[in-house]
Design a protein around this motif. Structure first.
Motif, PDB file in Angstrom:
ATOM      1  N   CYS A  64       0.831  -1.210   0.000  1.00 20.94           N
ATOM      2  CA  CYS A  64       0.000   0.000   0.000  1.00 20.94           C
ATOM      3  C   CYS A  64       0.866   1.261   0.000  1.00 20.94           C
ATOM      4  O   CYS A  64       0.628   2.190  -0.777  1.00 20.94           O
ATOM      5  N   SER A  65       1.887   1.288   0.845  1.00 21.21           N
ATOM      6  CA  SER A  65       2.794   2.446   0.907  1.00 21.21           C
ATOM      7  C   SER A  65       3.488   2.693  -0.420  1.00 21.21           C
ATOM      8  O   SER A  65       3.621   3.847  -0.860  1.00 21.21           O
ATOM      9  N   GLU A  66       3.940   1.612  -1.058  1.00 23.68           N
ATOM     10  CA  GLU A  66       4.593   1.741  -2.361  1.00 23.68           C
ATOM     11  C   GLU A  66       3.628   2.292  -3.411  1.00 23.68           C
ATOM     12  O   GLU A  66       4.028   3.115  -4.252  1.00 23.68           O
ATOM     13  N   LEU A  67       2.395   1.857  -3.374  1.00 28.74           N
ATOM     14  CA  LEU A  67       1.409   2.392  -4.310  1.00 28.74           C
ATOM     15  C   LEU A  67       1.219   3.890  -4.085  1.00 28.74           C
ATOM     16  O   LEU A  67       1.152   4.662  -5.041  1.00 28.74           O
ATOM     17  N   ARG A  68       1.152   4.302  -2.828  1.00 23.31           N
ATOM     18  CA  ARG A  68       0.927   5.719  -2.514  1.00 23.31           C
ATOM     19  C   ARG A  68       2.109   6.600  -2.929  1.00 23.31           C
ATOM     20  O   ARG A  68       1.930   7.780  -3.212  1.00 23.31           O
ATOM     21  N   LYS A  69       3.314   6.031  -2.965  1.00 22.16           N
ATOM     22  CA  LYS A  69       4.487   6.799  -3.374  1.00 22.16           C
ATOM     23  C   LYS A  69       4.517   7.033  -4.885  1.00 22.16           C
ATOM     24  O   LYS A  69       5.214   7.930  -5.348  1.00 22.16           O
ATOM     25  N   ASP A  70       3.780   6.234  -5.613  1.00 17.41           N
ATOM     26  CA  ASP A  70       3.737   6.329  -7.072  1.00 17.41           C
ATOM     27  C   ASP A  70       2.617   7.293  -7.463  1.00 17.41           C
ATOM     28  O   ASP A  70       1.449   7.069  -7.133  1.00 17.41           O
ATOM     29  N   GLU A  71       2.964   8.357  -8.130  1.00 17.82           N
ATOM     30  CA  GLU A  71       1.999   9.394  -8.505  1.00 17.82           C
ATOM     31  C   GLU A  71       0.777   8.819  -9.233  1.00 17.82           C
ATOM     32  O   GLU A  71      -0.331   9.323  -9.071  1.00 17.82           O
ATOM     33  N   ARG A  72       0.972   7.762  -9.991  1.00 22.52           N
ATOM     34  CA  ARG A  72      -0.135   7.163 -10.751  1.00 22.52           C
ATOM     35  C   ARG A  72      -1.190   6.542  -9.849  1.00 22.52           C
ATOM     36  O   ARG A  72      -2.340   6.399 -10.261  1.00 22.52           O
ATOM     37  N   PHE A  73      -0.814   6.182  -8.631  1.00 25.26           N
ATOM     38  CA  PHE A  73      -1.733   5.448  -7.759  1.00 25.26           C
ATOM     39  C   PHE A  73      -2.064   6.189  -6.467  1.00 25.26           C
ATOM     40  O   PHE A  73      -2.724   5.638  -5.593  1.00 25.26           O
ATOM     41  N   LYS A  74      -1.628   7.437  -6.358  1.00 23.99           N
ATOM     42  CA  LYS A  74      -1.794   8.138  -5.081  1.00 23.99           C
ATOM     43  C   LYS A  74      -3.250   8.319  -4.672  1.00 23.99           C
ATOM     44  O   LYS A  74      -3.560   8.370  -3.488  1.00 23.99           O
ATOM     45  N   ASP A  75      -4.171   8.366  -5.633  1.00 19.65           N
ATOM     46  CA  ASP A  75      -5.582   8.549  -5.315  1.00 19.65           C
ATOM     47  C   ASP A  75      -6.414   7.285  -5.539  1.00 19.65           C
ATOM     48  O   ASP A  75      -7.629   7.318  -5.391  1.00 19.65           O
ATOM     49  N   LEU A  76      -5.755   6.183  -5.877  1.00 20.18           N
ATOM     50  CA  LEU A  76      -6.464   4.929  -6.116  1.00 20.18           C
ATOM     51  C   LEU A  76      -7.047   4.414  -4.805  1.00 20.18           C
ATOM     52  O   LEU A  76      -6.320   4.247  -3.824  1.00 20.18           O
ATOM     53  N   PRO A  77      -8.341   4.160  -4.740  1.00 19.49           N
ATOM     54  CA  PRO A  77      -8.923   3.618  -3.507  1.00 19.49           C
ATOM     55  C   PRO A  77      -8.366   2.233  -3.197  1.00 19.49           C
ATOM     56  O   PRO A  77      -8.286   1.369  -4.073  1.00 19.49           O
ATOM     57  N   ILE A  78      -7.964   2.057  -1.941  1.00 18.76           N
ATOM     58  CA  ILE A  78      -7.430   0.783  -1.472  1.00 18.76           C
ATOM     59  C   ILE A  78      -8.161   0.404  -0.194  1.00 18.76           C
ATOM     60  O   ILE A  78      -8.129   1.153   0.790  1.00 18.76           O
ATOM     61  N   ILE A  79      -8.810  -0.745  -0.222  1.00 19.76           N
ATOM     62  CA  ILE A  79      -9.431  -1.297   0.976  1.00 19.76           C
ATOM     63  C   ILE A  79      -8.505  -2.396   1.477  1.00 19.76           C
ATOM     64  O   ILE A  79      -8.290  -3.386   0.790  1.00 19.76           O
ATOM     65  N   MET A  80      -7.948  -2.201   2.667  1.00 19.51           N
ATOM     66  CA  MET A  80      -7.109  -3.242   3.254  1.00 19.51           C
ATOM     67  C   MET A  80      -7.957  -4.076   4.199  1.00 19.51           C
ATOM     68  O   MET A  80      -8.919  -3.591   4.787  1.00 19.51           O
ATOM     69  N   MET A  81      -7.549  -5.350   4.325  1.00 17.87           N
ATOM     70  CA  MET A  81      -8.284  -6.271   5.194  1.00 17.87           C
ATOM     71  C   MET A  81      -7.298  -7.153   5.932  1.00 17.87           C
ATOM     72  O   MET A  81      -6.203  -7.432   5.438  1.00 17.87           O
ATOM     73  N   SER A  82      -7.701  -7.573   7.142  1.00 24.43           N
ATOM     74  CA  SER A  82      -6.821  -8.431   7.927  1.00 24.43           C
ATOM     75  C   SER A  82      -7.594  -9.088   9.062  1.00 24.43           C
ATOM     76  O   SER A  82      -8.541  -8.515   9.595  1.00 24.43           O
ATOM     77  N   ALA A  83      -7.128 -10.285   9.436  1.00 24.01           N
ATOM     78  CA  ALA A  83      -7.652 -10.967  10.618  1.00 24.01           C
ATOM     79  C   ALA A  83      -6.832 -10.602  11.855  1.00 24.01           C
ATOM     80  O   ALA A  83      -7.198 -10.957  12.967  1.00 24.01           O
ATOM     81  N   LEU A  84      -5.730  -9.889  11.650  1.00 20.65           N
ATOM     82  CA  LEU A  84      -4.908  -9.461  12.781  1.00 20.65           C
ATOM     83  C   LEU A  84      -5.629  -8.376  13.569  1.00 20.65           C
ATOM     84  O   LEU A  84      -6.313  -7.528  12.990  1.00 20.65           O
ATOM     85  N   HIS A  85      -5.447  -8.407  14.878  1.00 22.29           N
ATOM     86  CA  HIS A  85      -6.095  -7.410  15.731  1.00 22.29           C
ATOM     87  C   HIS A  85      -5.269  -6.123  15.774  1.00 22.29           C
ATOM     88  O   HIS A  85      -4.052  -6.143  15.700  1.00 22.29           O
ATOM     89  N   ASN A  86      -5.972  -5.022  15.881  1.00 20.64           N
ATOM     90  CA  ASN A  86      -5.356  -3.713  16.086  1.00 20.64           C
ATOM     91  C   ASN A  86      -4.387  -3.294  14.984  1.00 20.64           C
ATOM     92  O   ASN A  86      -3.363  -2.675  15.251  1.00 20.64           O
ATOM     93  N   VAL A  87      -4.699  -3.609  13.744  1.00 13.96           N
ATOM     94  CA  VAL A  87      -3.845  -3.181  12.636  1.00 13.96           C
ATOM     95  C   VAL A  87      -4.534  -2.150  11.742  1.00 13.96           C
ATOM     96  O   VAL A  87      -3.936  -1.681  10.783  1.00 13.96           O
ATOM     97  N   ASP A  88      -5.762  -1.793  12.073  1.00  9.79           N
ATOM     98  CA  ASP A  88      -6.480  -0.859  11.211  1.00  9.79           C
ATOM     99  C   ASP A  88      -5.767   0.485  11.098  1.00  9.79           C
ATOM    100  O   ASP A  88      -5.645   1.041  10.008  1.00  9.79           O
ATOM    101  N   GLU A  89      -5.224   0.992  12.193  1.00 14.07           N
ATOM    102  CA  GLU A  89      -4.523   2.274  12.153  1.00 14.07           C
ATOM    103  C   GLU A  89      -3.240   2.173  11.329  1.00 14.07           C
ATOM    104  O   GLU A  89      -2.898   3.074  10.564  1.00 14.07           O
ATOM    105  N   ILE A  90      -2.530   1.055  11.453  1.00 13.94           N
ATOM    106  CA  ILE A  90      -1.309   0.829  10.678  1.00 13.94           C
ATOM    107  C   ILE A  90      -1.634   0.831   9.181  1.00 13.94           C
ATOM    108  O   ILE A  90      -0.916   1.427   8.374  1.00 13.94           O
TER     109      ILE A  90
END
Length: 123
Positions: A64-90
């Motif tokens: 996700c961070s790499e995508l955001r660093k690329d000007e072509r993808f800086k505004d691309l919507p990204i929905i992240m998902m995880s079963a790990l607890h307390n990672v939403d802020e990360i």
């Protein structure tokens, strides 16, 4: 409807989500290889990415961070998902537009996608 890329190493989950989203009218591409994310986005003119936090030993927040660093993808919507607890802020700090905790209700996923596609996302 939207062109969506699912990046998840769990083939069963990827296919299940793909089937449901395609039934809802979306065009969906699934990859289990996070290293191909940028290429897949460009090749399929992707409008939204559904990205797992842990993919084949790769941290999805790095993708996700790499995508955001690329000007072509800086505004691309990204929905992240995880079963790990307390990672939403990360995930949000890495640039995720939305975050969903696994397991999630498919109606919740569809509502998040619809909100983004319709320009209603709060983030």
């Amino acid at each position: 409807m939207a062109r969506i890329l699912i990046v998840d190493d769990d083939q069963t989950i990827g296919i299940m989500i793909q089937d449901i989203l395609e039934f809802k009218g979306h065009n969906v591409v699934v990859t289990q290889q996070p290293a191909t994310t940028k290429d897949q986005i460009l090749q399929h003119d992707i409008e939204l990415v559904l990205l797992d936090k842990l993919i084949s030993g790769v941290d999805g927040t790095d993708v996700c961070s790499e995508l955001r660093k690329d000007e072509r993808f800086k505004d691309l919507p990204i929905i992240m998902m995880s079963a790990l607890h307390n990672v939403d802020e990360i995930c949000r700090e890495a640039g995720a537009t939305e975050f969903l905790s696994k397991p999630f209700d498919m109606d919740t996923l569809i509502a998040a996608i619809d909100s983004i596609v319709n320009g209603e996302s709060q983030n």
